[in-house]
Design a protein around this motif. Structure first.
Motif, short mmCIF file in Angstrom:
data_model
loop_
_atom_site.label_atom_id
_atom_site.label_comp_id
_atom_site.label_asym_id
_atom_site.label_seq_id
_atom_site.Cartn_x
_atom_site.Cartn_y
_atom_site.Cartn_z
N SER A 1 53.76 19.57 21.73
CA SER A 1 54.67 19.80 22.85
C SER A 1 53.93 19.89 24.17
N ASP A 2 52.78 20.58 24.17
CA ASP A 2 51.97 20.71 25.39
C ASP A 2 51.48 19.34 25.87
N ILE A 3 51.06 18.50 24.92
CA ILE A 3 50.58 17.17 25.30
C ILE A 3 51.71 16.35 25.92
N LEU A 4 52.89 16.38 25.28
CA LEU A 4 54.03 15.65 25.82
C LEU A 4 54.40 16.15 27.22
N ASP A 5 54.40 17.47 27.39
CA ASP A 5 54.74 18.06 28.69
C ASP A 5 53.73 17.64 29.75
N THR B 1 53.64 22.55 2.40
CA THR B 1 52.71 23.46 1.72
C THR B 1 52.81 24.89 2.24
N GLY B 2 53.65 25.08 3.26
CA GLY B 2 53.83 26.41 3.81
C GLY B 2 52.67 26.88 4.66
N SER B 3 51.95 25.92 5.24
CA SER B 3 50.80 26.26 6.07
C SER B 3 51.23 27.00 7.33
N GLY B 4 50.43 27.97 7.72
CA GLY B 4 50.70 28.70 8.95
C GLY B 4 50.31 27.94 10.21
N ALA B 5 49.73 26.73 10.03
CA ALA B 5 49.30 25.94 11.19
C ALA B 5 50.43 25.13 11.79
N VAL B 6 51.60 25.12 11.15
CA VAL B 6 52.71 24.29 11.64
C VAL B 6 53.17 24.67 13.04
N PRO B 7 53.48 25.95 13.29
CA PRO B 7 53.93 26.30 14.65
C PRO B 7 52.92 25.94 15.73
N GLN B 8 51.62 26.19 15.43
CA GLN B 8 50.59 25.89 16.42
C GLN B 8 50.47 24.38 16.65
N MET C 1 41.16 19.85 30.25
CA MET C 1 40.38 20.15 29.06
C MET C 1 41.23 20.85 28.00
N LYS C 2 42.20 21.65 28.42
CA LYS C 2 43.09 22.29 27.45
C LYS C 2 43.88 21.24 26.68
N ILE C 3 44.38 20.24 27.39
CA ILE C 3 45.14 19.19 26.73
C ILE C 3 44.24 18.37 25.81
N ILE C 4 43.00 18.15 26.23
CA ILE C 4 42.05 17.43 25.38
C ILE C 4 41.82 18.20 24.08
N LYS C 5 41.71 19.52 24.17
CA LYS C 5 41.51 20.33 22.97
C LYS C 5 42.73 20.24 22.05
N ASP C 6 43.92 20.25 22.65
CA ASP C 6 45.13 20.10 21.84
C ASP C 6 45.16 18.73 21.17
N ASN D 1 51.11 6.32 21.33
CA ASN D 1 51.67 5.16 20.65
C ASN D 1 52.34 5.62 19.36
N PRO D 2 53.25 4.82 18.85
CA PRO D 2 53.98 5.22 17.64
C PRO D 2 53.06 5.58 16.48
N HIS D 3 51.91 4.91 16.38
CA HIS D 3 50.99 5.19 15.28
C HIS D 3 50.47 6.62 15.36
N PHE D 4 50.09 7.05 16.58
CA PHE D 4 49.60 8.41 16.77
C PHE D 4 50.69 9.43 16.49
N LEU D 5 51.87 9.21 17.04
CA LEU D 5 52.97 10.13 16.83
C LEU D 5 53.37 10.20 15.36
N PHE D 6 53.42 9.05 14.70
CA PHE D 6 53.80 9.01 13.30
C PHE D 6 52.83 9.82 12.46
N ASN D 7 51.53 9.60 12.65
CA ASN D 7 50.53 10.33 11.86
C ASN D 7 50.56 11.82 12.15
N THR D 8 50.73 12.18 13.44
CA THR D 8 50.76 13.59 13.79
C THR D 8 51.97 14.29 13.17
N LEU D 9 53.15 13.68 13.34
CA LEU D 9 54.35 14.28 12.77
C LEU D 9 54.30 14.32 11.24
#
Length: 351
Positions: free
Chosen positions: A205-209, A192-199, A226-231, A175-183
């Motif tokens: 992307s994996d969830i959308l796919d 902040t230059g966090s290294g977690a951005v690419p991951q 289960m992989k998607i659940i972890k993501d 839903n837009p709320h989830f996507l908005f918060n995630t993005l």
């Protein structure tokens, strides 16, 4: 709802059997009556009733026990042994029933010795066993035609229900709320230059796919789900930070398949009715394990006073209908609600 459907199915089964066996009985009477030169209708009726009873017993036993539990399970040797022994036993019972119970009521014939009844295989074969087999063959043929019709209707209904589930799941998980918060969280990390951005982007992307492409399949692997659940959880942790405590147990010792989005829908429901309802620490427990026959999935989350109708969350009722179509009479769904906890337990076969 499930009880009503089961009751309706049982009622339809009884009606179908009644119509079939009455029609077969009437056909048998007219056939036997026409084959005799000086027929005694009363005697024909009694004999046909006796044979008819054992045809019903034999046909249902062959179909419900031998075919469903042995032949369809590819246990052909056991099927053959039980069929030969069982059909002989039914033929003997049918003849004993006629000779010692039925005939004394309408005829004065000498009774055959019990030993002769057991050993006269030719007579048993042509006058008792073959009528049971012929009636069973017609009955089983009709049952398979009805099963084919029902499976075809269920397949169409399943596709319709699956499309509805996928649509609701997309609205629930994406839903837009989830996507908005995630993005927004990913954007904050990028500033902040966090290294977690690419991951984080990769997980989104994996969830959308998975939802847009793999979700279209009829079955998907448990490990993939289960992989998607972890993501999904990793992205939610960006949103809720330290106050989210996830306890996960994963023991997939035997690979198995499930309908895509099945577990993810339960996990999303757990977040919706716990983390979104409070600003305090939330503990969500998720467990999946498999044995040789089943996959066992559980999810447990807090339940707050202002959210006591968790059982009617988005997708749960739809999932119940899906399970009844995917695993008719072969699954267990247990939903428990206490004062402050809500849990779901699901057991499905691996095949």
């Amino acid at each position: 709802m499930v009880k009503k459907r089961s009751g309706g199915k049982l009622k339809n089964g009884i009606i179908q059997q009644a119509v079939f066996w009455i029609a077969l009985f009437v056909f048998g009477i007219f056939r036997n009556y026409g084959e005799l030169e000086q027929p005694d209708f009363r005697e024909i009726l009694y004999y046909d009733i006796c044979h008819w009873i054992f045809q019903i017993i034999g046909a249902n036993w062959i179909y419900s026990v031998l075919i469903r539990k042995f032949f369809e399970a590819k246990k052909y040797f056991l099927f053959t042994v039980y069929f030969v022994g069982g059909i002989y036993f039914l033929g003997v019972l049918n003849r004993l029933f006629i000779v010692y119970l039925a005939e004394p009521l309408f005829a004065d014939y000498p009774q055959d010795p019990v030993c002769d009844i057991f050993t006269d295989v030719n007579y048993l074969l042509f006058y008792y066993i073959l009528p049971i087999i012929s009636g069973s063959f017609i009955f089983i043929s009709v049952k398979f035609m009805l099963r084919y019709r029902d499976e075809k209707q269920n397949a169409l209904q399943l596709q319709k229900e699956k499309s509805e589930l996928e649509l609701k799941a997309l609205k629930a998980q994406l839903n837009p709320h989830f996507l908005f918060n995630t993005l927004n969280n990913i954007y904050s990390l990028s500033i902040t230059g966090s290294g977690a951005v690419p991951q984080s982007i990769s997980r989104l992307s994996d969830i959308l796919d998975y939802l847009l492409y793999h979700g279209q399949k009829e079955r998907g692997s448990i490990a993939e789900e289960m992989k998607i659940i972890k993501d999904y959880i990793a992205l939610e942790m960006l949103r809720y930070d330290e106050r989210l405590d996830i306890e996960m147990v994963e023991k997939i010792e035997f690979p198995g398949l499930i309908p895509p989005l099945l577990y993810l829908s339960f996990v999303e429901n757990a977040f919706k009715h716990s983390a979104e309802k409070t600003s305090g620490t939330v503990t969500i427990s998720i467990s999946v394990r498999t044995d040789e026959n089943n996959a066992i999935f559980t999810v447990d989350n807090p339940l707050f006073e202002n959210d006591q109708n968790n059982d009617t969350g988005i997708g749960l009722e739809n999932i119940r209908r899906q399970l009844n179509l995917y695993y008719p009479n072969r699954h267990s769904l247990e939903i428990k609600q206490t004062d402050n906890r809500f849990s779901v337990g699901l057991i499905t076969p691996l095949t």
